[in-house]
Motif scaffolding. Structure first.
Motif, PDB file in Angstrom:
ATOM      1  N   GLU B  65       7.808  -4.206  -7.834  1.00 33.87           N
ATOM      2  CA  GLU B  65       6.971  -3.683  -6.467  1.00 33.87           C
ATOM      3  C   GLU B  65       6.487  -1.919  -7.057  1.00 33.87           C
ATOM      4  OE1 GLU B  65       9.443  -4.714  -3.377  1.00 33.87           O
ATOM      5  OE2 GLU B  65       8.135  -2.766  -1.828  1.00 33.87           O
ATOM      6  N   TRP B  66       7.158  -1.606  -7.550  1.00 33.71           N
ATOM      7  CA  TRP B  66       7.600  -0.198  -7.824  1.00 33.71           C
ATOM      8  C   TRP B  66       6.706  -0.077  -9.177  1.00 33.71           C
ATOM      9  CZ3 TRP B  66       8.118   2.808 -12.986  1.00 33.71           C
ATOM     10  CH2 TRP B  66       8.348   3.528 -12.600  1.00 33.71           C
ATOM     11  N   LEU B  67       6.393  -0.613  -9.978  1.00 33.36           N
ATOM     12  CA  LEU B  67       4.889  -0.875 -10.422  1.00 33.36           C
ATOM     13  C   LEU B  67       3.887  -1.055  -9.931  1.00 33.36           C
ATOM     14  CD1 LEU B  67       6.856  -2.818 -14.344  1.00 33.36           C
ATOM     15  CD2 LEU B  67       5.427  -0.193 -14.273  1.00 33.36           C
ATOM     16  N   ASP B  68       3.352  -1.378  -9.019  1.00 38.32           N
ATOM     17  CA  ASP B  68       2.380  -2.353  -7.678  1.00 38.32           C
ATOM     18  C   ASP B  68       2.517  -1.199  -7.711  1.00 38.32           C
ATOM     19  OD1 ASP B  68       1.057  -4.475  -8.691  1.00 38.32           O
ATOM     20  OD2 ASP B  68       1.374  -5.551  -7.308  1.00 38.32           O
ATOM     21  N   LYS B  69       2.973  -0.369  -7.195  1.00 43.03           N
ATOM     22  CA  LYS B  69       2.386   0.900  -6.684  1.00 43.03           C
ATOM     23  C   LYS B  69       1.905   2.016  -6.778  1.00 43.03           C
ATOM     24  CE  LYS B  69       5.650   0.440  -2.794  1.00 43.03           C
ATOM     25  NZ  LYS B  69       6.301   0.460  -2.061  1.00 43.03           N
ATOM     26  N   LEU B  70       3.030   2.595  -8.235  1.00 43.54           N
ATOM     27  CA  LEU B  70       1.723   3.124  -9.282  1.00 43.54           C
ATOM     28  C   LEU B  70       1.176   2.993  -9.839  1.00 43.54           C
ATOM     29  CD1 LEU B  70       5.170   4.842 -11.748  1.00 43.54           C
ATOM     30  CD2 LEU B  70       4.434   5.973  -9.426  1.00 43.54           C
ATOM     31  N   ALA B  71       0.732   1.608 -10.496  1.00 48.22           N
ATOM     32  CA  ALA B  71      -0.860   1.331 -11.148  1.00 48.22           C
ATOM     33  C   ALA B  71      -0.934  -0.739 -10.473  1.00 48.22           C
ATOM     34  CB  ALA B  71      -0.769   0.719 -12.972  1.00 48.22           C
ATOM     35  N   PRO B  72      -1.468  -0.466  -9.307  1.00 46.95           N
ATOM     36  CA  PRO B  72      -1.856  -1.440  -8.271  1.00 46.95           C
ATOM     37  C   PRO B  72      -3.019  -1.763  -8.643  1.00 46.95           C
ATOM     38  CG  PRO B  72      -2.594   0.929  -7.227  1.00 46.95           C
ATOM     39  CD  PRO B  72      -2.186   1.842  -8.926  1.00 46.95           C
ATOM     40  N   PRO B  73      -2.758  -3.455  -8.658  1.00 51.76           N
ATOM     41  CA  PRO B  73      -4.089  -4.181  -9.083  1.00 51.76           C
ATOM     42  C   PRO B  73      -5.550  -4.014  -8.010  1.00 51.76           C
ATOM     43  CG  PRO B  73      -2.224  -5.062  -8.278  1.00 51.76           C
ATOM     44  CD  PRO B  73      -1.454  -4.358  -8.205  1.00 51.76           C
ATOM     45  N   THR B  74      -6.530  -4.345  -8.364  1.00 51.54           N
ATOM     46  CA  THR B  74      -7.266  -4.296  -7.375  1.00 51.54           C
ATOM     47  C   THR B  74      -8.041  -5.943  -7.227  1.00 51.54           C
ATOM     48  OG1 THR B  74      -9.096  -3.651  -9.366  1.00 51.54           O
ATOM     49  CG2 THR B  74      -7.488  -2.116  -7.983  1.00 51.54           C
ATOM     50  N   TRP B  75      -8.074  -6.932  -7.830  1.00 57.96           N
ATOM     51  CA  TRP B  75      -7.864  -8.051  -7.285  1.00 57.96           C
ATOM     52  C   TRP B  75      -7.428  -8.710  -6.460  1.00 57.96           C
ATOM     53  CZ3 TRP B  75      -3.497 -10.443  -8.344  1.00 57.96           C
ATOM     54  CH2 TRP B  75      -2.428  -9.974  -9.651  1.00 57.96           C
ATOM     55  N   LYS B  76      -6.828  -8.328  -5.788  1.00 63.12           N
ATOM     56  CA  LYS B  76      -6.192  -8.564  -4.592  1.00 63.12           C
ATOM     57  C   LYS B  76      -5.852  -6.960  -3.098  1.00 63.12           C
ATOM     58  CE  LYS B  76      -0.849  -7.567  -4.658  1.00 63.12           C
ATOM     59  NZ  LYS B  76       0.270  -8.386  -4.651  1.00 63.12           N
ATOM     60  N   ALA B  77      -5.685  -7.190  -2.293  1.00 62.78           N
ATOM     61  CA  ALA B  77      -5.876  -6.177  -1.511  1.00 62.78           C
ATOM     62  C   ALA B  77      -4.687  -4.360  -1.462  1.00 62.78           C
ATOM     63  CB  ALA B  77      -5.839  -6.289  -0.212  1.00 62.78           C
ATOM     64  N   PRO B  78      -4.704  -4.275  -1.835  1.00 59.04           N
ATOM     65  CA  PRO B  78      -3.563  -3.267  -2.283  1.00 59.04           C
ATOM     66  C   PRO B  78      -2.638  -3.098  -1.325  1.00 59.04           C
ATOM     67  CG  PRO B  78      -5.883  -1.850  -2.216  1.00 59.04           C
ATOM     68  CD  PRO B  78      -6.358  -2.922  -1.390  1.00 59.04           C
ATOM     69  N   ALA B  79      -1.206  -2.698  -1.778  1.00 63.87           N
ATOM     70  CA  ALA B  79      -0.067  -3.111  -0.598  1.00 63.87           C
ATOM     71  C   ALA B  79      -0.529  -2.137   0.689  1.00 63.87           C
ATOM     72  CB  ALA B  79       1.674  -3.108  -1.356  1.00 63.87           C
ATOM     73  N   ASN B  80      -0.438  -0.753   0.427  1.00 65.18           N
ATOM     74  CA  ASN B  80      -0.461   0.146   1.615  1.00 65.18           C
ATOM     75  C   ASN B  80      -1.688   1.508   1.056  1.00 65.18           C
ATOM     76  OD1 ASN B  80       0.711   1.395  -0.273  1.00 65.18           O
ATOM     77  ND2 ASN B  80       2.543   0.970   0.125  1.00 65.18           N
ATOM     78  N   GLY B  81      -1.324   2.332   1.847  1.00 60.90           N
ATOM     79  CA  GLY B  81      -2.152   2.698   2.385  1.00 60.90           C
ATOM     80  C   GLY B  81      -2.702   3.896   0.367  1.00 60.90           C
ATOM     81  N   VAL B  82      -0.997   4.476   0.146  1.00 63.24           N
ATOM     82  CA  VAL B  82      -0.627   5.108  -1.093  1.00 63.24           C
ATOM     83  C   VAL B  82      -1.345   4.230  -2.131  1.00 63.24           C
ATOM     84  CG1 VAL B  82       1.361   6.102  -3.187  1.00 63.24           C
ATOM     85  CG2 VAL B  82       1.353   6.239  -0.705  1.00 63.24           C
ATOM     86  N   ALA B  83      -0.960   3.193  -2.765  1.00 63.26           N
ATOM     87  CA  ALA B  83      -1.241   2.242  -3.393  1.00 63.26           C
ATOM     88  C   ALA B  83      -3.073   2.035  -2.968  1.00 63.26           C
ATOM     89  CB  ALA B  83      -0.765   0.596  -3.083  1.00 63.26           C
ATOM     90  N   GLU B  84      -3.755   2.253  -2.303  1.00 61.26           N
ATOM     91  CA  GLU B  84      -5.039   2.523  -2.053  1.00 61.26           C
ATOM     92  C   GLU B  84      -5.326   3.373  -2.375  1.00 61.26           C
ATOM     93  OE1 GLU B  84      -6.342   1.878   2.092  1.00 61.26           O
ATOM     94  OE2 GLU B  84      -8.118   0.520   1.793  1.00 61.26           O
ATOM     95  N   ALA B  85      -4.811   4.566  -2.348  1.00 59.82           N
ATOM     96  CA  ALA B  85      -5.685   5.750  -2.545  1.00 59.82           C
ATOM     97  C   ALA B  85      -5.654   6.679  -4.067  1.00 59.82           C
ATOM     98  CB  ALA B  85      -5.018   6.811  -2.343  1.00 59.82           C
TER      99      ALA B  85
END
Lengths: 153, 153, 153
Positions: B65-85
């Motif tokens: 989960e943490w890796l997804d926040k620091l290095a978000p995939p873009t082939w699905k919607a970001p998990a939250n606003g931080v991931a999006e930013a």
């Protein structure tokens, strides 16, 4: 057992740069005469790293932008609100109090890591099909050294 | 001096997975006959890593989960606003322009690192009580190779 | 080929601390009698790392604060909104369900990496002018072990 040591100095035109060094490491292996062993490739400065990755310009541009978000420089305006929020208290690194301006390069170096070990098999770097070795400069425009140390037989 | 090389191919069912490989590495050490030395365990792809950590499912789920926040995939919607930013300009990785969809896996791989060295003492992996070796897959569902290279006497 | 193994136990007063160990690693090299080789310096716990960096207090304070932002502890209030947003769902690590409180230390350890290899040339650690070796404690106040393993001739 055999060992071999080679040094290289890099002076990049840009402050940040990726320099492909796979051939340089293979040349050191050739010089060593080692057929089976390990090649340590290690930056001798604390603001440069070594990584193994695909030689694809998109990945490198993505990585530089991403590293700037996780470890923002403060000698220029932050790229966005997240980068700004991640800036340490007071808007600048403590490391900069002594006149340095490369606080972010130390953190980027930590993320990328300053060294890799490349296995050597039958006299060749035993890398996967997309693996290339890169010197990663985060505070260039001056001479900086890299060590390659090979151990084996 | 002795050396020994072993290769293993992983094909995980999930795109992301942790596979415990401590026994696999010990088996390679046993085959080598090496009593004192170092075992390099290194992914041969640039979207898979190797780490040493506790074999605790909570840590692995936290880390993914943490890796997804620091290095978000873009082939699905970001998990939250931080991931999006944190998503690079235009909402997708430059690496994806060529048709790839694993830009985040390259960055996750960078965070986890693609290799470890395990010390070998008296013929055994010299690990602490909670240290286990894992193959960390970030772009699975296809065959991917790992190299184990042991050097010693 | 020669090999040499040394163990050290650290018990830091603070939960987080950087301990300079360059001399400790050089002492192990001296004991080994190895002139050309590699020294593996590796934490035997999964909440402590080893890094090579400048011995500059500002860098260490910057790094601790930065690691807290990227891998926030949840056993105290998050430092700011970004840190709060990065906290896993439910406001606490899954790893804490078993009574642990060091979920963040596992992630910090992942960022810093738990080991380095120092090249040994002519009997000396072959480090750059600002490179020093540090033991990085993220969950101290108890005895924790480090292994130094040197291979060479």
């Amino acid at each position: 057992m055999k060992s071999h040591t080679a040094y290289h100095t890099f002076r990049t035109d840009e402050r940040r740069a990726f320099v492909r060094i796979t051939d340089l490491v293979q040349a050191a292996v050739d010089e060593s005469g080692i057929r089976e062993g390990m090649a340590l490739v290690s930056a001798m400065h604390i603001t440069a790293g070594v990584w193994v990755n695909d030689d694809e310009p998109g990945i490198q541009a993505d990585a530089l932008e991403w590293l700037d978000k996780l470890a923002p420089p403060t000698w220029k305006a932050p790229a966005n609100g997240v980068a700004e929020a991640l800036v340490p208290d007071g808007g600048d690194y403590r490391h900069h109090r002594g006149g340095e301006d490369n606080g972010d390069a130390h953190l980027k170096n930590l993320l990328v890591h300053h060294q890799v070990i490349v296995p050597v098999t039958a006299g060749r770097l035993d890398l996967g099909p997309w693996q290339a070795v890169f010197y990663c400069e985060f505070d260039g425009r001056r001479g900086k050294r890299l060590i390659i140390k090979i151990l084996g037989e």
